[in-house]
Design an enzyme around this catalytic site. Structure first.
Site, PDB file in Angstrom:
ATOM      1  N   ASP A   1      -5.386  -3.573  -3.035  1.00 46.93           N
ATOM      2  CA  ASP A   1      -4.504  -4.098  -1.994  1.00 46.93           C
ATOM      3  C   ASP A   1      -5.366  -4.460  -0.787  1.00 46.93           C
ATOM      4  O   ASP A   1      -6.594  -4.462  -0.866  1.00 46.93           O
ATOM      5  CB  ASP A   1      -3.436  -3.057  -1.632  1.00 46.93           C
ATOM      6  CG  ASP A   1      -4.033  -1.949  -0.802  1.00 46.93           C
ATOM      7  OD1 ASP A   1      -5.213  -1.627  -0.995  1.00 46.93           O
ATOM      8  OD2 ASP A   1      -3.325  -1.406   0.068  1.00 46.93           O
TER       9      ASP A   1
ATOM     10  N   CYS B   1     -16.092   8.988   8.011  1.00 45.16           N
ATOM     11  CA  CYS B   1     -15.878   8.423   6.676  1.00 45.16           C
ATOM     12  C   CYS B   1     -16.700   9.162   5.614  1.00 45.16           C
ATOM     13  O   CYS B   1     -17.912   9.348   5.773  1.00 45.16           O
ATOM     14  CB  CYS B   1     -16.247   6.949   6.668  1.00 45.16           C
ATOM     15  SG  CYS B   1     -15.980   6.169   5.057  1.00 45.16           S
TER      16      CYS B   1
ATOM     17  N   THR C   1       6.835 -15.965   9.391  1.00 44.10           N
ATOM     18  CA  THR C   1       5.475 -15.989   8.877  1.00 44.10           C
ATOM     19  C   THR C   1       4.802 -17.333   9.149  1.00 44.10           C
ATOM     20  O   THR C   1       3.633 -17.379   9.512  1.00 44.10           O
ATOM     21  CB  THR C   1       5.481 -15.749   7.360  1.00 44.10           C
ATOM     22  OG1 THR C   1       6.266 -14.612   7.097  1.00 44.10           O
ATOM     23  CG2 THR C   1       4.075 -15.544   6.847  1.00 44.10           C
TER      24      THR C   1
ATOM     25  N   GLY D   1      12.798  -7.445   5.866  1.00 43.66           N
ATOM     26  CA  GLY D   1      12.047  -8.681   5.679  1.00 43.66           C
ATOM     27  C   GLY D   1      11.723  -9.007   4.232  1.00 43.66           C
ATOM     28  O   GLY D   1      11.931  -8.177   3.334  1.00 43.66           O
ATOM     29  N   TYR D   2      11.209 -10.213   4.006  1.00 44.81           N
ATOM     30  CA  TYR D   2      10.870 -10.702   2.661  1.00 44.81           C
ATOM     31  C   TYR D   2      11.992 -10.374   1.685  1.00 44.81           C
ATOM     32  O   TYR D   2      11.835  -9.572   0.760  1.00 44.81           O
ATOM     33  CB  TYR D   2       9.552 -10.102   2.190  1.00 44.81           C
ATOM     34  CG  TYR D   2       8.331 -10.667   2.866  1.00 44.81           C
ATOM     35  CD1 TYR D   2       8.180 -12.031   3.048  1.00 44.81           C
ATOM     36  CD2 TYR D   2       7.320  -9.836   3.319  1.00 44.81           C
ATOM     37  CE1 TYR D   2       7.051 -12.552   3.671  1.00 44.81           C
ATOM     38  CE2 TYR D   2       6.190 -10.357   3.936  1.00 44.81           C
ATOM     39  CZ  TYR D   2       6.068 -11.722   4.106  1.00 44.81           C
ATOM     40  OH  TYR D   2       4.955 -12.219   4.715  1.00 44.81           O
TER      41      TYR D   2
ATOM     42  N   TRP E   1       7.309   9.494  -0.500  1.00 46.05           N
ATOM     43  CA  TRP E   1       7.285   9.018  -1.878  1.00 46.05           C
ATOM     44  C   TRP E   1       6.056   9.518  -2.633  1.00 46.05           C
ATOM     45  O   TRP E   1       5.775   9.072  -3.736  1.00 46.05           O
ATOM     46  CB  TRP E   1       7.290   7.487  -1.912  1.00 46.05           C
ATOM     47  CG  TRP E   1       6.337   6.882  -0.940  1.00 46.05           C
ATOM     48  CD1 TRP E   1       5.000   6.683  -1.127  1.00 46.05           C
ATOM     49  CD2 TRP E   1       6.637   6.427   0.378  1.00 46.05           C
ATOM     50  NE1 TRP E   1       4.443   6.122  -0.009  1.00 46.05           N
ATOM     51  CE2 TRP E   1       5.427   5.944   0.937  1.00 46.05           C
ATOM     52  CE3 TRP E   1       7.807   6.376   1.143  1.00 46.05           C
ATOM     53  CZ2 TRP E   1       5.356   5.418   2.226  1.00 46.05           C
ATOM     54  CZ3 TRP E   1       7.729   5.846   2.425  1.00 46.05           C
ATOM     55  CH2 TRP E   1       6.517   5.373   2.947  1.00 46.05           C
TER      56      TRP E   1
ATOM     57  N   GLN F   1       3.283  -5.728   2.148  1.00 50.98           N
ATOM     58  CA  GLN F   1       3.140  -6.397   3.444  1.00 50.98           C
ATOM     59  C   GLN F   1       3.985  -5.738   4.533  1.00 50.98           C
ATOM     60  O   GLN F   1       4.428  -6.398   5.468  1.00 50.98           O
ATOM     61  CB  GLN F   1       3.516  -7.882   3.328  1.00 50.98           C
ATOM     62  CG  GLN F   1       2.640  -8.642   2.371  1.00 50.98           C
ATOM     63  CD  GLN F   1       1.242  -8.815   2.905  1.00 50.98           C
ATOM     64  OE1 GLN F   1       1.015  -9.593   3.807  1.00 50.98           O
ATOM     65  NE2 GLN F   1       0.307  -8.064   2.369  1.00 50.98           N
TER      66      GLN F   1
ATOM     67  N   GLU G   1       6.571   1.137  -3.636  1.00 51.89           N
ATOM     68  CA  GLU G   1       5.558   0.082  -3.690  1.00 51.89           C
ATOM     69  C   GLU G   1       6.147  -1.279  -3.342  1.00 51.89           C
ATOM     70  O   GLU G   1       5.509  -2.083  -2.662  1.00 51.89           O
ATOM     71  CB  GLU G   1       4.896   0.034  -5.073  1.00 51.89           C
ATOM     72  CG  GLU G   1       4.005   1.234  -5.381  1.00 51.89           C
ATOM     73  CD  GLU G   1       2.825   1.353  -4.419  1.00 51.89           C
ATOM     74  OE1 GLU G   1       2.504   0.374  -3.737  1.00 51.89           O
ATOM     75  OE2 GLU G   1       2.241   2.447  -4.348  1.00 51.89           O
TER      76      GLU G   1
ATOM     77  N   CYS H   1     -11.071   3.504   7.622  1.00 50.06           N
ATOM     78  CA  CYS H   1     -11.694   2.181   7.494  1.00 50.06           C
ATOM     79  C   CYS H   1     -10.696   1.125   7.970  1.00 50.06           C
ATOM     80  O   CYS H   1     -10.287   0.232   7.236  1.00 50.06           O
ATOM     81  CB  CYS H   1     -12.103   1.937   6.046  1.00 50.06           C
ATOM     82  SG  CYS H   1     -13.263   0.558   5.820  1.00 50.06           S
TER      83      CYS H   1
ATOM     84  N   TYR I   1      -1.010  -6.214  -8.093  1.00 47.92           N
ATOM     85  CA  TYR I   1      -1.189  -4.985  -7.327  1.00 47.92           C
ATOM     86  C   TYR I   1      -0.184  -3.917  -7.741  1.00 47.92           C
ATOM     87  O   TYR I   1      -0.555  -2.767  -8.032  1.00 47.92           O
ATOM     88  CB  TYR I   1      -1.076  -5.229  -5.810  1.00 47.92           C
ATOM     89  CG  TYR I   1      -0.816  -3.917  -5.113  1.00 47.92           C
ATOM     90  CD1 TYR I   1      -1.851  -3.002  -4.946  1.00 47.92           C
ATOM     91  CD2 TYR I   1       0.482  -3.531  -4.750  1.00 47.92           C
ATOM     92  CE1 TYR I   1      -1.612  -1.751  -4.408  1.00 47.92           C
ATOM     93  CE2 TYR I   1       0.723  -2.288  -4.212  1.00 47.92           C
ATOM     94  CZ  TYR I   1      -0.325  -1.402  -4.040  1.00 47.92           C
ATOM     95  OH  TYR I   1      -0.082  -0.163  -3.534  1.00 47.92           O
TER      96      TYR I   1
END
Length: 370
Positions: A155, A217, A312, A98-99, A32, A59, A54, A207, A137
């Site tokens: 995020d 980094c 969850t 999910g969700y 994407w 999550q 997005e 990170c 977000y």
DNA sequence: TACGCGTGGGT
DNA sequence: TACCCAAGCGT
């Protein structure tokens, strides 16, 4: 009213330049995404594809999203195609990700983009925020990535990168305004979309939550957490609640030809609008009805062990029963044949139930702490 | 503000 | 194993 720290240009000096230079060399290759070299050549990603990715990525890991993104783009190449699709088809295509309220809002959002915006996504954060499923977000991400606006995209990755870089010990979510202020002071007016994606790539590959690769980094010279010697300490998070345990029973009715009896869950709440086999409520262990006596109708129910699933906010153990029956479906139910069962809007927990009943070597009882 | 809302992979 | 975590949103 607490005032946020104001970040001078100097405090964030070099941050964006170093990060973007790193991104030019190390950007992940994602289906994407428009790679930085093509962004430099003036190419922008289709706002529909940015939005779709997005929403899916909320999550949710990149590896989980990949196949779903491909399927959706093939089935519905434009927002108009998605707006015209039956919502049940969208739920089926989303099953397993999910969700599930995301899928409902996805469909609603596509319809609104078509009916209220002429088939084009709004190109500002405020405009995007009016659409269902698009929060702070996602609005910032779409405006930066698709429309080249210098939005502060924050995020979970960015929270980790920034709390470490600035050694912000305030626990999340309390620290969010301070993180947002830093990002807003740092986001460049040139290449804001690349900047947002670079922050997320850095968080995902360098990170990282555990054992960050600080030696690689690009921001190590200015990182306060590294200077203090313990980057893993950040971000500080509020303590989590314990997950309660619930139990119930699920009943897999199978017709002679192998079809399975299904029904639809209520539109709202857990697994809203998804398909399931008949079953009991899921209750606290104390008075849970988990035996064949709780079956929705009489049949020769035979126990097939139990399945275990973690949501969850609770853990669930379902006793599974199977019976071979050959009747008309009760009202609100339908028979799903061997051919159609795999394309039903079945959440993973229900796939486990059906698997246990049909393939079912009785699942070995899982040992769990009480 | 805090909670409800899935799933699969990593350590 | 038992956590932890992942490009959050709606209420």
């Amino acid at each position: 009213m607490t005032s946020l720290p104001t970040y001078s240009t100097r405090q964030a000096d070099g941050f964006a330049e170093l990060l973007l230079a790193w991104y030019d060399r190390h950007a992940r290759d994602l289906p994407w995404r428009v790679p930085p070299a093509k962004v430099a050549a003036g190419l922008r990603q289709d706002p529909y594809l940015v939005w779709l990715s997005e929403i899916m990525l909320q999550q949710t890991t990149v590896s989980a999203v990949r196949p779903y993104f491909r399927t959706f783009v093939e089935k519905w190449p434009t927002v108009g195609d998605l707006a015209a699709a039956p919502v049940d088809d969208v739920m089926k295509a989303w099953a397993g990700l999910g969700y599930y309220s995301r899928a409902r809002n996805l469909k609603k959002c596509a319809e609104m983009v078509v009916s209220q915006h002429g088939g084009r996504f709004p190109d500002t954060e405020a405009g995007l925020r009016t659409l269902p499923g698009i929060g702070p977000y996602t609005a910032a991400a779409i405006s930066a990535i698709a429309f080249d606006r210098p939005s502060a995209v924050v995020d979970g990755n960015v929270e980790r990168v920034v709390t470490r870089y600035r050694a912000i010990a305030t626990p999340l979510p309390e620290a969010k305004p301070e993180i947002g202020a830093f990002v807003a002071s740092t986001v460049p007016h040139s290449r804001p979309g690349d900047f947002a994606q670079a922050m997320m790539d850095l968080g995902a590959t360098i990170c990282t939550p555990k054992r960050p690769a600080c030696v690689l980094c690009p921001l190590r010279d200015g990182c306060r957490a590294l200077k203090a010697g313990d980057p893993e300490f950040y971000p500080v998070k509020a303590a989590k609640k314990e997950k309660p345990k619930r139990v119930g029973a699920a009943f897999v009715a199978v017709r002679r030809d192998g079809a399975v009896l299904l029904r639809k869950r209520p539109e709202k709440g857990l697994l809203g609008g998804m398909a399931e086999v008949p079953g009991t409520d899921w209750t606290a262990r104390i008075d849970g009805a988990t035996g064949a006596e709780a079956a929705p109708f009489r049949a020769n129910w035979r126990p097939k062990g139990s399945i275990y699933h973690v949501f969850t906010h609770f853990e669930l153990e379902l006793s599974v029963f199977i019976a071979y029956v050959d009747t008309a479906p009760p009202s609100g139910h339908w028979w799903s044949s061997r051919a159609t069962i795999h394309s039903e809007a079945l959440p993973t927990v229900m796939k486990k139930v059906i698997e246990a009943a049909i393939e079912g070597a009785t699942q070995k009882p899982r040992r769990r702490p009480e």
